[in-house]
Design an enzyme around this catalytic site. Structure first.
Site, PDB file in Angstrom:
ATOM      1  N   ASP A  36       0.831  -1.209   0.000  1.00  0.00           N
ATOM      2  CA  ASP A  36       0.000   0.000   0.000  1.00  0.00           C
ATOM      3  C   ASP A  36       0.867   1.262   0.000  1.00  0.00           C
ATOM      4  O   ASP A  36       0.445   2.320   0.462  1.00  0.00           O
ATOM      5  CB  ASP A  36      -1.016  -0.004   1.154  1.00  0.00           C
ATOM      6  CG  ASP A  36      -0.320  -0.151   2.496  1.00  0.00           C
ATOM      7  OD1 ASP A  36       0.928  -0.233   2.515  1.00  0.00           O
ATOM      8  OD2 ASP A  36      -1.030  -0.191   3.516  1.00  0.00           O
ATOM      9  N   HIS A 239      21.964   8.272 -21.125  1.00  0.00           N
ATOM     10  CA  HIS A 239      20.980   8.229 -20.043  1.00  0.00           C
ATOM     11  C   HIS A 239      21.520   7.482 -18.829  1.00  0.00           C
ATOM     12  O   HIS A 239      20.791   6.744 -18.172  1.00  0.00           O
ATOM     13  CB  HIS A 239      19.670   7.595 -20.535  1.00  0.00           C
ATOM     14  CG  HIS A 239      18.948   8.450 -21.528  1.00  0.00           C
ATOM     15  ND1 HIS A 239      17.955   7.978 -22.349  1.00  0.00           N
ATOM     16  CD2 HIS A 239      19.079   9.757 -21.839  1.00  0.00           C
ATOM     17  CE1 HIS A 239      17.508   8.967 -23.112  1.00  0.00           C
ATOM     18  NE2 HIS A 239      18.180  10.054 -22.832  1.00  0.00           N
ATOM     19  N   ASP A 256      24.068  16.114 -15.311  1.00  0.00           N
ATOM     20  CA  ASP A 256      22.830  16.621 -15.920  1.00  0.00           C
ATOM     21  C   ASP A 256      21.764  16.518 -14.843  1.00  0.00           C
ATOM     22  O   ASP A 256      21.251  15.420 -14.589  1.00  0.00           O
ATOM     23  CB  ASP A 256      22.484  15.783 -17.161  1.00  0.00           C
ATOM     24  CG  ASP A 256      21.274  16.331 -17.913  1.00  0.00           C
ATOM     25  OD1 ASP A 256      20.535  17.165 -17.349  1.00  0.00           O
ATOM     26  OD2 ASP A 256      21.061  15.906 -19.070  1.00  0.00           O
ATOM     27  N   ASP A 267      16.664  22.337 -16.375  1.00  0.00           N
ATOM     28  CA  ASP A 267      17.398  21.219 -17.013  1.00  0.00           C
ATOM     29  C   ASP A 267      18.804  21.728 -17.333  1.00  0.00           C
ATOM     30  O   ASP A 267      18.970  22.497 -18.286  1.00  0.00           O
ATOM     31  CB  ASP A 267      16.626  20.812 -18.284  1.00  0.00           C
ATOM     32  CG  ASP A 267      17.208  19.575 -18.950  1.00  0.00           C
ATOM     33  OD1 ASP A 267      18.158  18.987 -18.407  1.00  0.00           O
ATOM     34  OD2 ASP A 267      16.681  19.196 -20.028  1.00  0.00           O
ATOM     35  N   HIS A 346      22.472  13.227 -30.469  1.00  0.00           N
ATOM     36  CA  HIS A 346      21.159  13.751 -30.040  1.00  0.00           C
ATOM     37  C   HIS A 346      20.966  15.155 -30.614  1.00  0.00           C
ATOM     38  O   HIS A 346      21.864  15.708 -31.251  1.00  0.00           O
ATOM     39  CB  HIS A 346      21.025  13.744 -28.515  1.00  0.00           C
ATOM     40  CG  HIS A 346      22.041  14.559 -27.756  1.00  0.00           C
ATOM     41  ND1 HIS A 346      21.989  15.926 -27.659  1.00  0.00           N
ATOM     42  CD2 HIS A 346      23.149  14.186 -27.043  1.00  0.00           C
ATOM     43  CE1 HIS A 346      22.982  16.365 -26.912  1.00  0.00           C
ATOM     44  NE2 HIS A 346      23.726  15.329 -26.536  1.00  0.00           N
ATOM     45  N   HIS A 350      15.197  21.008 -26.585  1.00  0.00           N
ATOM     46  CA  HIS A 350      13.777  20.630 -26.554  1.00  0.00           C
ATOM     47  C   HIS A 350      13.029  21.724 -25.821  1.00  0.00           C
ATOM     48  O   HIS A 350      13.637  22.522 -25.089  1.00  0.00           O
ATOM     49  CB  HIS A 350      13.596  19.271 -25.845  1.00  0.00           C
ATOM     50  CG  HIS A 350      14.313  19.171 -24.527  1.00  0.00           C
ATOM     51  ND1 HIS A 350      13.797  19.682 -23.360  1.00  0.00           N
ATOM     52  CD2 HIS A 350      15.533  18.664 -24.194  1.00  0.00           C
ATOM     53  CE1 HIS A 350      14.654  19.472 -22.373  1.00  0.00           C
ATOM     54  NE2 HIS A 350      15.731  18.856 -22.844  1.00  0.00           N
ATOM     55  N   HIS A 357      10.744  17.651 -20.915  1.00  0.00           N
ATOM     56  CA  HIS A 357      10.597  17.691 -22.378  1.00  0.00           C
ATOM     57  C   HIS A 357       9.175  18.180 -22.584  1.00  0.00           C
ATOM     58  O   HIS A 357       8.226  17.405 -22.593  1.00  0.00           O
ATOM     59  CB  HIS A 357      10.813  16.315 -23.001  1.00  0.00           C
ATOM     60  CG  HIS A 357      12.253  15.884 -22.940  1.00  0.00           C
ATOM     61  ND1 HIS A 357      12.725  14.778 -23.579  1.00  0.00           N
ATOM     62  CD2 HIS A 357      13.332  16.435 -22.330  1.00  0.00           C
ATOM     63  CE1 HIS A 357      14.035  14.650 -23.359  1.00  0.00           C
ATOM     64  NE2 HIS A 357      14.419  15.640 -22.591  1.00  0.00           N
ATOM     65  N   GLU A 380      21.750  22.381 -25.680  1.00  0.00           N
ATOM     66  CA  GLU A 380      22.573  21.353 -25.051  1.00  0.00           C
ATOM     67  C   GLU A 380      23.399  20.506 -26.018  1.00  0.00           C
ATOM     68  O   GLU A 380      23.205  19.305 -26.125  1.00  0.00           O
ATOM     69  CB  GLU A 380      21.693  20.445 -24.196  1.00  0.00           C
ATOM     70  CG  GLU A 380      20.440  19.908 -24.887  1.00  0.00           C
ATOM     71  CD  GLU A 380      19.659  18.952 -23.969  1.00  0.00           C
ATOM     72  OE1 GLU A 380      20.276  18.018 -23.451  1.00  0.00           O
ATOM     73  OE2 GLU A 380      18.448  19.161 -23.795  1.00  0.00           O
ATOM     74  N   TYR A 384      30.687  13.010 -27.552  1.00  0.00           N
ATOM     75  CA  TYR A 384      30.832  11.758 -26.788  1.00  0.00           C
ATOM     76  C   TYR A 384      31.776  10.847 -27.574  1.00  0.00           C
ATOM     77  O   TYR A 384      31.420  10.399 -28.670  1.00  0.00           O
ATOM     78  CB  TYR A 384      29.464  11.094 -26.590  1.00  0.00           C
ATOM     79  CG  TYR A 384      28.428  12.077 -26.094  1.00  0.00           C
ATOM     80  CD1 TYR A 384      28.295  12.369 -24.736  1.00  0.00           C
ATOM     81  CD2 TYR A 384      27.604  12.772 -27.005  1.00  0.00           C
ATOM     82  CE1 TYR A 384      27.373  13.302 -24.294  1.00  0.00           C
ATOM     83  CE2 TYR A 384      26.689  13.708 -26.563  1.00  0.00           C
ATOM     84  CZ  TYR A 384      26.571  13.976 -25.212  1.00  0.00           C
ATOM     85  OH  TYR A 384      25.659  14.915 -24.780  1.00  0.00           O
ATOM     86  N   ARG A 401      28.814  17.490 -22.261  1.00  0.00           N
ATOM     87  CA  ARG A 401      27.587  18.195 -22.680  1.00  0.00           C
ATOM     88  C   ARG A 401      27.510  19.470 -21.848  1.00  0.00           C
ATOM     89  O   ARG A 401      27.900  19.470 -20.674  1.00  0.00           O
ATOM     90  CB  ARG A 401      26.339  17.321 -22.463  1.00  0.00           C
ATOM     91  CG  ARG A 401      25.041  18.004 -22.832  1.00  0.00           C
ATOM     92  CD  ARG A 401      23.840  17.053 -22.979  1.00  0.00           C
ATOM     93  NE  ARG A 401      23.473  16.351 -21.767  1.00  0.00           N
ATOM     94  CZ  ARG A 401      23.740  15.092 -21.509  1.00  0.00           C
ATOM     95  NH1 ARG A 401      24.398  14.349 -22.406  1.00  0.00           N
ATOM     96  NH2 ARG A 401      23.372  14.528 -20.371  1.00  0.00           N
ATOM     97  N   GLU A 403      24.593  22.331 -21.031  1.00  0.00           N
ATOM     98  CA  GLU A 403      23.157  22.573 -21.252  1.00  0.00           C
ATOM     99  C   GLU A 403      22.670  23.753 -20.416  1.00  0.00           C
ATOM    100  O   GLU A 403      22.861  23.778 -19.203  1.00  0.00           O
ATOM    101  CB  GLU A 403      22.358  21.317 -20.860  1.00  0.00           C
ATOM    102  CG  GLU A 403      20.849  21.506 -20.950  1.00  0.00           C
ATOM    103  CD  GLU A 403      20.076  20.219 -20.693  1.00  0.00           C
ATOM    104  OE1 GLU A 403      20.568  19.353 -19.945  1.00  0.00           O
ATOM    105  OE2 GLU A 403      18.960  20.103 -21.249  1.00  0.00           O
TER     106      GLU A 403
HETATM  107  N1  GLY Z   1      17.900  15.937 -18.766  1.00  0.00           N
HETATM  108  C1  GLY Z   1      17.182  15.515 -19.897  1.00  0.00           C
HETATM  109  C2  GLY Z   1      17.607  16.232 -21.093  1.00  0.00           C
HETATM  110  O1  GLY Z   1      18.589  16.925 -21.072  1.00  0.00           O
HETATM  111  O2  GLY Z   1      16.946  16.210 -22.087  1.00  0.00           O
HETATM  112 MN    MN Z   2      17.592  18.688 -21.833  1.00  0.00          MN
HETATM  113 MN    MN Z   3      19.480  17.671 -19.283  1.00  0.00          MN
END
Ligand code: GLY
Ligand code: MN
Ligand code: MN
Length: 434
Positions: A36, A239, A256, A267, A346, A350, A357, A380, A384, A401, A403
């Site tokens: 629960d 990730h 990150d 972010d 990538h 976003h 996102h 960002e 890599y 990275r 960002e």
């Molecule tokens: N932390 C998720 C991204 O950078 O999209």
């Molecule tokens: Mn991001």
């Molecule tokens: Mn991020």
């Protein structure tokens, strides 16, 4: 004191766009972890955007037309449950304090909806978001259809209400920007704290703990997404969230991580040396990513389309890949062949908002949409570099990275996350032992 007028204005705008029909917007379901014990409840973002009401088991029903109405369904007061689970407003107080036209107990939802749906031409609902709600609402519609001999009709148009809400949420209002600035500042302080705490020999999770400490002590709900604290080669796993490796002298650390405050996400990513000093190879790669990010931020302005920051960052990154002998040929040939994807796989950003996102289309009629004041996005770029035969060994296992979060303004953009050091000199100064 809660001010309902902001949410009333948002509901009025949605009602105007619907023109006619009924909208049904439920909050998120509670999720059982095991036994629960529940996962922490997080309201549905659309529901929160329209109501500011954060209790589970709540549904907003809106009727458009000549006499627009907003009706809340929520849990009743219940002393027994409140002893176990805490305060709940109950329909009467929720109606007054949150500025609805009416409110009813959630247990009456099906019966009331069967009434309210009658003779409505259109139904607006987050179609497909939750199968349970789709089934329930369609079953209620069938109940309305069964009343046809009394001359009552059921909605014969069904729309995804998110088509309208996503567009509204894409342009942030001042109250949203105020929260986003505060979320960005807390997240920036956490990144600085993490940088200061980093030393060879510490575990990644010890640094993660510094981030969480800073989020919570400033009133944030917690991380806006699972924090990535990735030392050395772990930074090449996009990730990575295990955060359970010991940090090594001579490696970089990629973090990150950012918080959610009052329903809004930040972010942020920074990459810095575990021992406080960039090696020559690390510096070379870092400067390329920083130049790419600078180019992308310069392109984040009215007059650009969504993909311009990505296009501009990519050209800088590819030139860097050529300089570092990671790729060969010309910028255009590497872009054409896609060879850069071995090192940058990538996109450069976003939308950002209540969801990390965030909602909103990136294209309109097959064209990247224009950037407009009030749109919030991340910038960002990264690099890599995994070990491979044709890759200079000095660069192996470097993952970088950088960002930041930006909001488009009339002239350009505001960088919400400016408070975290970013240049080599700034980072080394911050990490230098005093
Ligand atoms: N932390 C998720 C991204 O950078 O999209
Ligand atoms: Mn991001
Ligand atoms: Mn991020």
């Amino acid at each position: 004191m809660f001010n309902p007028s902001l949410y009333q204005q948002r509901r009025a705008r949605l009602l105007q766009q619907m023109q006619r029909g009924i909208a049904i917007v439920p909050t998120a379901p509670e999720a059982l972890r095991n036994g629960d014990a529940h996962y922490p409840f997080r309201f549905d973002s659309h529901f929160h955007y329209l109501t500011g009401f954060d209790e589970p088991e709540s549904v907003l029903v809106m009727l458009a037309g000549d006499k627009p109405q907003s009706i809340l369904f929520c849990r009743e007061k219940d002393m027994e449950r409140e002893i176990w689970d805490g305060f709940r407003y109950g329909p009467e107080d929720a109606c007054k304090l949150f500025g609805f036209d009416a409110a009813f107990p959630i247990a009456q939802l099906d019966d009331k909806l069967t009434e309210l749906m009658g003779n409505q031409p259109a139904l607006f609902h987050p179609l497909g978001a939750h199968a349970v709600w789709d089934d329930r609402i369609l079953a209620l519609r069938t109940r309305v259809q069964a009343k046809s001999r009394s001359g009552i009709t059921a909605p014969n148009e069904i729309h995804d209400v998110r088509m309208l809400l996503d567009e509204m949420r894409l342009i942030k209002d001042n109250s949203e920007l105020d929260i986003m600035r505060r979320a960005a500042n807390i997240s920036a302080a956490a990144q600085v704290r993490a940088m200061r705490a980093t030393q060879p020999g510490k575990m990644e999770y010890e640094i993660e703990a510094e981030l969480l400490h800073e989020f919570r002590r400033n009133g944030a709900a917690g991380p806006a997404y699972t924090s990535i604290v990735a030392g050395g080669t772990n930074a090449c796993v996009l990730h990575y969230t295990s955060n359970n490796t010991r940090l090594k002298d001579g490696d970089l650390l990629l973090i990150d991580a950012a918080c959610e405050l009052d329903g809004y996400a930040a972010d942020i990513t920074r990459t810095f040396p575990v021992n406080g000093k960039f090696s020559a190879a690390q510096k070379d790669a870092y400067e390329i990513v920083l130049a790419a990010q600078t180019a992308a931020i310069a392109a984040a302005r009215p007059g650009s389309h969504w993909n311009q920051p990505h296009d501009d960052a990519l050209r800088v990154l590819v030139q860097g890949m050529l300089d570092l002998k990671l790729c060969s040929g010309s910028i255009d040939s590497v872009l054409e062949s896609g060879d850069y994807k071995r090192f940058y796989m990538h996109r450069t950003g976003h939308w950002l908002g209540m969801d990390v996102h965030d909602v909103g289309n990136y294209k309109l009629k097959d064209q990247w949409r224009d950037l407009l004041p009030g749109m919030a996005l991340t910038v960002e770029p990264g690099l890599y570099i995994r070990p491979a035969d044709n890759v200079p060994e000095a660069l192996w296992n470097i993952g970088i990275r950088i960002e930041d979060d930006v909001v488009i303004t009339q002239q350009g953009c505001e960088v919400l996350t400016h408070a975290v050091p970013k240049t080599v000199a700034e980072i080394e100064a911050l990490m230098r032992p005093s």
